[in-house]
Design a protein around this motif. Structure first.
Motif, PDB file in Angstrom:
ATOM      1  N   TYR A 226       0.626  -1.292   0.101  1.00 29.73           N
ATOM      2  CA  TYR A 226       0.088   0.124   0.061  1.00 29.73           C
ATOM      3  C   TYR A 226       0.896   1.387  -0.007  1.00 29.73           C
ATOM      4  O   TYR A 226       0.053   2.504   0.046  1.00 29.73           O
ATOM      5  CB  TYR A 226      -0.949  -0.129   0.935  1.00 29.73           C
ATOM      6  N   GLY A 227       2.184   1.257  -0.267  1.00 27.83           N
ATOM      7  CA  GLY A 227       3.032   2.216  -0.139  1.00 27.83           C
ATOM      8  C   GLY A 227       3.165   3.070   1.262  1.00 27.83           C
ATOM      9  O   GLY A 227       3.290   4.235   1.269  1.00 27.83           O
ATOM     10  N   ALA A 228       2.884   2.269   2.309  1.00 30.59           N
ATOM     11  CA  ALA A 228       2.996   2.829   3.467  1.00 30.59           C
ATOM     12  C   ALA A 228       4.362   2.522   4.288  1.00 30.59           C
ATOM     13  O   ALA A 228       4.684   1.573   4.308  1.00 30.59           O
ATOM     14  CB  ALA A 228       1.892   2.209   4.296  1.00 30.59           C
ATOM     15  N   LYS A 241      -4.723   4.958   9.199  1.00 30.15           N
ATOM     16  CA  LYS A 241      -3.886   6.250   8.475  1.00 30.15           C
ATOM     17  C   LYS A 241      -2.374   6.284   8.899  1.00 30.15           C
ATOM     18  O   LYS A 241      -2.177   6.043  10.081  1.00 30.15           O
ATOM     19  CB  LYS A 241      -4.729   7.436   8.920  1.00 30.15           C
ATOM     20  N   ASN A 244       3.527   9.017   6.126  1.00 32.59           N
ATOM     21  CA  ASN A 244       4.927   8.513   6.010  1.00 32.59           C
ATOM     22  C   ASN A 244       5.713   9.436   6.169  1.00 32.59           C
ATOM     23  O   ASN A 244       5.416  10.949   6.493  1.00 32.59           O
ATOM     24  CB  ASN A 244       4.614   8.379   4.465  1.00 32.59           C
ATOM     25  N   THR A 248       3.126  12.519   3.657  1.00 31.00           N
ATOM     26  CA  THR A 248       2.095  12.196   2.951  1.00 31.00           C
ATOM     27  C   THR A 248       1.223  11.401   3.901  1.00 31.00           C
ATOM     28  O   THR A 248       1.868  10.568   4.580  1.00 31.00           O
ATOM     29  CB  THR A 248       2.344  11.392   1.600  1.00 31.00           C
ATOM     30  N   THR A 250      -0.930   7.513   4.050  1.00 27.70           N
ATOM     31  CA  THR A 250      -1.440   6.557   3.138  1.00 27.70           C
ATOM     32  C   THR A 250      -2.512   5.892   4.111  1.00 27.70           C
ATOM     33  O   THR A 250      -2.366   5.667   5.227  1.00 27.70           O
ATOM     34  CB  THR A 250      -0.519   5.294   3.093  1.00 27.70           C
ATOM     35  N   THR A 251      -3.594   5.466   3.450  1.00 22.33           N
ATOM     36  CA  THR A 251      -4.917   4.854   3.996  1.00 22.33           C
ATOM     37  C   THR A 251      -4.758   3.295   3.654  1.00 22.33           C
ATOM     38  O   THR A 251      -4.872   2.981   2.631  1.00 22.33           O
ATOM     39  CB  THR A 251      -6.170   5.434   3.622  1.00 22.33           C
TER      40      THR A 251
END
Length: 431
Positions: A226-228, A241, A244, A248, A250-251
């Motif tokens: 998820y790019g977290a 939530k 990062n 930013t 990420t959810t």
């Protein structure tokens, strides 16, 4: 208990009806005008009651609460609990005044009563919602609950409250028993489960996350899918939530924490040390035995002096006892430049005040590859702060790279365009 009994209502309505009748209107018009005027008066009275309760009563209570040392009452003011509570009073007054206003239109009384009952249910639902928010904020300030998914439980409670309110509103609007609605709701349970699938999965997942202590608010987690890669700021019923490091947000679906794999750095943070696991590649053809002159030169390095003396005595004793032929270096035991280099790295990092020696500590060789022989540093710093960790690691490798030539070694690096140009020019000259 009614605020206005039947006699008073009759007297008020009759007086207003007689006043408007003096305007010379027809009987039907007079009745309509009476209802309109009484409705306007009721709105004015309700607004005045709401205004007085909010401005006077709330002002007094706010001043009293401000002097209190407890925190929960401050949160009640912040989440407007008292304000929602004051809204209930005008609704009750309106409910009591409806029979008076619509005395000339009895058929309208039932509809108006239904509307006020629905408004009362909504007001009470909003009041409970504000109370739950206050308790959520109160628990967030408690260290025992600061890292728990309180938002998930709040959302579940809100769903239950509004579900009950919805049933009551349906019952009031249709005039049917709430049990009838629940029975019909059971028949549509499959559809409801499909509609609320994410909420149900999120609720179950949030309980599992909390019970198994998988993730807490404030944990640093990494979930590549998820790019977290950052700090958990909120865990609620449907999403988690993550802020990062580039600021930013990420959810992540809450149930993904149970169904998918992720990395939690809490253990590292609790241990107080962050791992260094990085290699430096040495060119294979630069590895060799050291001559006596080179050993004497390396003995001048303070961190290697005692080791070289002890090692030299050990090697000499072994070679003498085994009658080793010294003319062939492959016979017996000899010191190599890569061995002393590895020992130097180990001594240098072990004596660093920024490296924790009570945790795993190793300097080792890895499997040789087409990129040379990797010398890996596996150790932990004495801090988990990211920028401090990066500085410590950079300082160590700055020093290691700089001392490589002292051991007559070379670091492997792929040929650059300039290297290829030099090779091509040399081939042309030979041809």
């Amino acid at each position: 208990m009614e605020l206005l009994d039947e006699n008073i209502q009759s007297d008020v309505y009759r007086s207003m009806l007689e006043m408007i009748a003096k305007l010379g209107l027809s009987s039907y018009s007079t009745t309509i005008m009476t209802t309109i005027v009484l409705s306007i008066l009721l709105v004015i009275i309700l607004y005045a009651i709401d205004f007085l309760l909010r401005k006077v009563l709330l002002l007094v209570l706010t001043n009293f609460i401000a002097k209190s040392k407890t925190k929960i009452d401050d949160l009640l003011i912040k989440n407007r609990v008292l304000q929602f509570a004051t809204h209930i009073v005008p609704v009750i007054v309106a409910k009591e005044a409806i029979p008076l206003i619509f005395k000339g239109f009895p058929n309208w009384i039932k509809i108006a009563m239904q509307i006020t009952d629905i408004a009362l249910v909504i007001a009470v639902g909003l009041l409970f919602n504000a109370i739950f928010k206050s308790f959520r904020d109160f628990l967030r300030g408690n260290k025992s609950f600061s890292d728990k998914p309180i938002d998930s439980y709040l959302q579940v409670m809100n769903i239950l409250v509004f579900f009950v309110c919805g049933i009551l509103i349906f019952s009031i609007a249709t005039g049917k028993s709430p049990i009838t609605f629940l029975v019909s709701l059971g028949a549509a349970s499959a559809v409801l489960m499909l509609v609320f699938k994410d909420s149900i999965l999120g609720f179950v997942a949030s309980i599992q996350v909390s019970m198994n202590d998988m993730v807490r608010v404030g944990d640093w987690i990494e979930m590549t899918k998820y790019g977290a890669d950052g700090t958990v700021t909120e865990i609620n019923l449907g999403t988690v939530k993550v802020q990062n490091f580039d600021k930013t947000i990420t959810t992540i679906p809450t149930y993904a924490l149970v169904s998918d794999s992720f990395r939690n750095y809490r253990g590292m943070q609790n241990a107080g040390g962050r791992r260094i696991k990085r290699s430096i590649n040495i060119k294979m053809n630069s590895i060799r035995f050291l001559t006596e002159e080179e050993i004497e030169e390396l003995k001048k390095i303070r961190m290697l002096h005692d080791f070289i003396v002890d090692r030299t005595n050990e090697i000499n004793q072994y070679n003498v006892s085994n009658k080793v032929d010294p003319t062939i270096l492959a016979n017996g035991r000899r010191m190599t430049n890569i061995g002393l280099f590895r020992q130097y790295i180990k001594t240098y990092t072990y004596n660093s005040p920024k490296i924790r020696t009570d945790l795993m500590f190793e300097v080792r060789q890895l499997q040789p590859t087409e990129h040379g022989l990797p010398i890996e540093l596996f150790m932990f710093t004495n801090t988990t702060v990211w920028n401090e960790y990066e500085v410590i690691m950079a300082d160590i490798f700055d020093h290691i790279i700089a001392v490589v030539p002292y051991f007559h070694l070379e670091i492997f690096e792929s040929p650059s365009s300039d290297d290829m140009r030099v090779i091509a020019e040399a081939l042309q000259r030979n041809n």
